[in-house]
Enzyme design. Sequence first.
Site, mmCIF file in Angstrom:
data_model
loop_
_atom_site.group_PDB
_atom_site.id
_atom_site.type_symbol
_atom_site.label_atom_id
_atom_site.label_comp_id
_atom_site.label_asym_id
_atom_site.label_seq_id
_atom_site.Cartn_x
_atom_site.Cartn_y
_atom_site.Cartn_z
ATOM 1 N N LYS A 1 -4.412 0.341 0.497
ATOM 2 C CA LYS A 1 -3.085 0.082 -0.020
ATOM 3 C C LYS A 1 -2.556 0.719 -1.090
ATOM 4 O O LYS A 1 -1.250 1.114 -1.352
ATOM 5 C CB LYS A 1 -2.834 -1.595 -0.382
ATOM 6 C CG LYS A 1 -3.014 -2.284 1.049
ATOM 7 C CD LYS A 1 -3.060 -3.616 0.621
ATOM 8 C CE LYS A 1 -3.184 -4.388 1.917
ATOM 9 N NZ LYS A 1 -3.474 -6.002 1.586
ATOM 10 N N GLY B 1 -10.395 -1.491 3.714
ATOM 11 C CA GLY B 1 -9.720 -2.604 3.526
ATOM 12 C C GLY B 1 -8.545 -2.349 2.653
ATOM 13 O O GLY B 1 -7.866 -1.311 2.772
ATOM 14 N N SER B 2 -8.201 -3.375 1.724
ATOM 15 C CA SER B 2 -6.960 -3.354 1.058
ATOM 16 C C SER B 2 -6.926 -2.206 0.022
ATOM 17 O O SER B 2 -5.859 -2.140 -0.607
ATOM 18 C CB SER B 2 -6.712 -4.595 0.620
ATOM 19 O OG SER B 2 -6.257 -5.671 1.691
ATOM 20 N N THR B 3 -8.018 -1.771 -0.302
ATOM 21 C CA THR B 3 -7.955 -0.606 -1.271
ATOM 22 C C THR B 3 -7.530 0.552 -0.763
ATOM 23 O O THR B 3 -6.577 1.405 -1.658
ATOM 24 C CB THR B 3 -9.438 -0.148 -1.675
ATOM 25 O OG1 THR B 3 -10.040 0.210 -0.580
ATOM 26 C CG2 THR B 3 -10.379 -1.401 -2.303
#
Length: 483
Positions: free
Chosen positions: A216, A212-214
Site C-alpha cells: 500500500k 500484502g498491505s506493505t
Amino acid sequence: MNKTIRRASVFCLLMVLALLVRATWVQAYEARALADDEHNRRNTIAQYAQPLGDIIVAGSPVTGSKETDGDDLRYKRTYTQGDLYAAVTGYSSQAYGATQLEGIYSDVLDGTDDRLKNPADMLTGKQTDPGDVLTTIDPDVQKAAYEALGDDRGAAVAMDPESGRILGMVSSPSYDPSGISGTTDGDAWQKLLDDKSKPLVNRALRQPLPPGSTFKLVVASAALENGLYGSVDEPTDSPDPYTLPNTSTVLSNENPSAPCENATLRTALQYSCNNVFAKVAADLGQDKLKAMADDFGFDTEELDVPVRASQSVYPTGMDKAQTALTGIGQFEVTATPMQMAMVSSALANGGELASPHMVSKVTDSDGSTLQEFPDGDTERVVKASTAEQLRSAMVTVVDEGTGSNAKIDGAEVGGKTGTAQNGVDNSNTPYAWFTSYAKDDSTGKQVAVAVVVEDSGAARSEVSGNGLAAPIAQKMMKAALKG
C-alpha cells in the site's frame, strides 16, 4: 624433382601446417575452456591448495580455512558462526561448489583472479595469495535479526537509506556451511536438500512472496505522484464496503469498525483500509501502478547486491478487479524482503533510492583495493514532498495504528504492516510482513528494515504483521541506531 615426390611433399607440408594450426587453436583458444571445465579436477585442487581468503564483517573474518587429511585437496573452508552469516556468505564446498559471496568472488578468495597476479605470475601461471571480500554487514544488526527470527521461518533485511549499505540479511531456518564444506559430507548435504523448510534458500533475496498491505506504500506513492490526491490528509472517494469492479465480490477490511469510508491516505494506512487502496488502484489503472512499482525496483531482472535477487513482480494484463486486488498487495504481486526494504529506504531518504549493496570492497592480500562499491549511488523514485508525506503517515501507523510494536524511545519510527494471503482461498497460514524506517532523534542516523514471517507456529488468528514481524524489525532498528 619427380612429380610424385613433389605432390607428396606438398601434401606432407599441408598436413604439418594443419597440425600446427590445430595445436595453436587448442593452446591459444581452447585452453581456457578446458581449464574452466567443471569436470577438470585440477581447478578444484588449485582452489583448495592453500588457505582461502576471507569474507570480512566489521573488520573480522567470518570465514577461515582448515588443513585436511586429503591427498590433493589440502584445505577446506570453515565458518565462524556459520548459521548467523550463511545468508551473507553462502557456502564453499569441495563437493558441491560455491554460492553467494563465496561463489561470486571464488577467484579472488582462492587466489586465481588475474587482478591478483603480477606480470611474472601471469607468464608462469603461479598461484598468488588470495584476496578478501569486505562486507557492509553490521554484526549487531545481523545478530539482532537472527535471534529475533529464532525458529520462525522467514527473512529480514536492514539497509542504510542514505548509502544503500546492507546492514543485516538473515534467512531462517539457516544452516552451518562448515557442515558441507568437505568431500565426505554427503549425509549433511542430503539432509539439507530433504528439509521441507528449504534452509539453503536465501529467503531475503530469493523467495518473492505476496507483500500484502506493505504494498500500500507503493500505491499511496502512485496516488500522490499522479495527482489522484493532493495530500495524505485529503479524503478519498472510497465506499465501504467496496465491491470489486464488474464483480459481485465485496472486499472486506480487517477491522470492520475502522473509519475506512472515504478515509484519507493517512487514515487508510493507519487502519490498513483495503477498500481505499483497492479503489485507488482501480482508479489509477495498472499502467501507472506498474510504473510506480518499477521505479521502486519491481520487475528488475538484474538486481545484484552483488548476489542476484529474484525479481519482484507487479503483474500486467489484468482486468479492473484484478488491478484493484493488486492495490492491497494480492493477486499476482510478489516481493522479496530486499525489495520491501528498498521501498521504505527510498521514502526515508527523501524519495531517492540508494543502490543496495552488501560488499564495500574487494582487496588483495596486502589490503590494496581491487574493486570498490560506492555508497550513495541514488535514483529518484518519488518527489521529496511525496516521501515526506508518506513518512509522516508511516509514523502515524506506528504511533497510533497497526504498527505499535515497532516503537523505539528516542527515535522517529514509521512503518507499514501486512498480512498476505497464502494458498488457494487463503487456506494456508498467512504471511506476516512489516516494512519500516527509524531515525535517531539526536544523531539523525537512519535505517530501513523489512521482515517477513512465513510461519511461526502461531495460531492463524494470531498471525499479524504487528504481532510477528514488527518486533523483529524493532530489534534490528534499535541495533542499527545504537551502533
